[in-house]
Design a protein around this motif. Structure first.
Motif, PDB file in Angstrom:
ATOM      1  N   LEU A   8      -0.021  -6.422  -2.885  1.00  0.00           N
ATOM      2  CA  LEU A   8      -0.330  -5.997  -1.528  1.00  0.00           C
ATOM      3  C   LEU A   8      -1.379  -6.908  -0.910  1.00  0.00           C
ATOM      4  CD1 LEU A   8      -0.687  -2.140  -2.095  1.00  0.00           C
ATOM      5  CD2 LEU A   8       1.299  -3.307  -1.131  1.00  0.00           C
ATOM      6  N   SER A   9      -1.439  -6.932   0.411  1.00  0.00           N
ATOM      7  CA  SER A   9      -2.508  -7.656   1.093  1.00  0.00           C
ATOM      8  C   SER A   9      -3.838  -6.942   0.862  1.00  0.00           C
ATOM      9  CB  SER A   9      -2.221  -7.726   2.591  1.00  0.00           C
ATOM     10  OG  SER A   9      -2.347  -6.439   3.181  1.00  0.00           O
ATOM     11  N   GLY A  10      -4.927  -7.620   1.204  1.00  0.00           N
ATOM     12  CA  GLY A  10      -6.236  -7.007   1.027  1.00  0.00           C
ATOM     13  C   GLY A  10      -6.385  -5.716   1.816  1.00  0.00           C
ATOM     14  N   GLY A  11      -5.893  -5.716   3.044  1.00  0.00           N
ATOM     15  CA  GLY A  11      -5.973  -4.511   3.858  1.00  0.00           C
ATOM     16  C   GLY A  11      -5.145  -3.374   3.286  1.00  0.00           C
ATOM     17  N   GLU A  12      -3.965  -3.695   2.787  1.00  0.00           N
ATOM     18  CA  GLU A  12      -3.110  -2.669   2.186  1.00  0.00           C
ATOM     19  C   GLU A  12      -3.724  -2.125   0.904  1.00  0.00           C
ATOM     20  OE1 GLU A  12       0.998  -4.654   3.947  1.00  0.00           O
ATOM     21  OE2 GLU A  12       0.361  -5.058   1.886  1.00  0.00           O
ATOM     22  N   GLN A  13      -4.388  -2.984   0.142  1.00  0.00           N
ATOM     23  CA  GLN A  13      -5.065  -2.509  -1.062  1.00  0.00           C
ATOM     24  C   GLN A  13      -6.213  -1.566  -0.706  1.00  0.00           C
ATOM     25  OE1 GLN A  13      -6.198  -5.529  -3.896  1.00  0.00           O
ATOM     26  NE2 GLN A  13      -4.172  -6.475  -3.889  1.00  0.00           N
ATOM     27  N   GLN A  14      -6.920  -1.852   0.390  1.00  0.00           N
ATOM     28  CA  GLN A  14      -7.982  -0.943   0.821  1.00  0.00           C
ATOM     29  C   GLN A  14      -7.410   0.407   1.226  1.00  0.00           C
ATOM     30  OE1 GLN A  14     -11.690  -1.432   1.023  1.00  0.00           O
ATOM     31  NE2 GLN A  14     -11.074   0.701   0.829  1.00  0.00           N
ATOM     32  N   MET A  15      -6.286   0.373   1.939  1.00  0.00           N
ATOM     33  CA  MET A  15      -5.620   1.620   2.297  1.00  0.00           C
ATOM     34  C   MET A  15      -5.220   2.402   1.046  1.00  0.00           C
ATOM     35  SD  MET A  15      -3.076   0.280   5.306  1.00  0.00           S
ATOM     36  CE  MET A  15      -3.675  -0.544   6.768  1.00  0.00           C
ATOM     37  N   LEU A  16      -4.739   1.688   0.036  1.00  0.00           N
ATOM     38  CA  LEU A  16      -4.310   2.342  -1.202  1.00  0.00           C
ATOM     39  C   LEU A  16      -5.493   2.936  -1.945  1.00  0.00           C
ATOM     40  CD1 LEU A  16      -2.116   3.090  -3.185  1.00  0.00           C
ATOM     41  CD2 LEU A  16      -2.274   0.791  -4.172  1.00  0.00           C
TER      42      LEU A  16
END
Length: 235
Positions: A134-142
């Motif tokens: 995942l992108s960094g932003g998607e990992q933060q969301m996760l």
């Protein structure tokens, strides 16, 4: 909701936070602000049992949890969104969320998962994708969604906006506001002081491991010395 009294914590003989006392109620946000190395993240990690408590008391709804292991503290409603995301890279989005909801009744798992996907639709579009891709932003969301899977009463959020695009930061802060409106108590460590103060009910300024100032967001604006110490957080 949370009452912390004379809390000191650290690593072995090294004390990184000293005699901190503060509280946060249901539906309130406490923003913890200070320069890098001030002890903010260590204080959060002490609340959830990752960093050793050397002295003091940590109570949730009148129950002392300071001697409990992290797994037991989750049962009392604490969840952490850690600095650096720390998702499980070799597990899928769904599997990461399942780990976050391991204390929840199986009947609630899917309900909670769908709630996370409503907050973060991009995760719902890629439930089987490995978290490490995942992108960094998607990992933060996760990481955020994983913490929400346990239905926390007290959410600890460490450097949520660090390294993220403004649009992703906006999405995450919208979720914080929704949680606040629904009675979740939140402690927020954040380098972006403008965003942190915009959502905060109360502010804790830590300097070199010591409590420098605490009060409401409105009071902070009237305290030049506290503002000056707070501005060290951008250093």
């Amino acid at each position: 909701m949370l009452e912390v009294t004379n809390l000191s914590c650290g690593y072995g003989d090294i004390i990184v936070a000293r005699e901190l006392s503060f509280s946060v109620n249901e539906g309130e946000v406490l923003s913890v602000i200070g320069a890098n190395g001030a002890g903010k993240s260590s204080t959060l990690n002490c609340l959830c049992g990752i960093v050793e408590k050397i002295h003091g008391s940590i109570c949730i709804n009148g129950f002392e949890i300071g001697e409990l292991i992290p797994e037991q503290r989750i049962q009392h409603g604490i969840a952490l969104v850690p600095e650096g995301r720390r998702v499980f890279p070799d597990l899928s989005v769904n599997e990461n969320l399942t780990v976050g909801g391991h204390i929840v009744d199986r009947k609630l798992l899917e309900t909670n998962r769908e709630k996370v996907f409503s907050y973060f639709p991009r995760l719902g579009e890629r439930p089987k994708q490995l978290a490490g891709s995942l992108s960094g932003g998607e990992q933060q969301m996760l990481a955020f969604g994983r913490a929400l899977m346990s239905l926390p009463k007290l959410l600890l959020v460490d450097e949520m906006s660090l390294g993220l695009m403004p649009k992703v930061v906006d999405e995450c802060y919208q979720v914080l506001q929704d949680l606040k409106d629904n009675g979740v108590a939140i402690i927020l460590v954040e380098q972006n002081t403008e965003r942190a103060l915009a959502v905060a009910d109360h502010v804790l300024v830590i300097e070199a491991g010591n409590l420098y100032w605490q009060g409401s967001s409105a009071e902070l604006a009237q305290n030049p010395a506290a503002v000056e110490a707070m501005m060290g957080s951008s250093a």
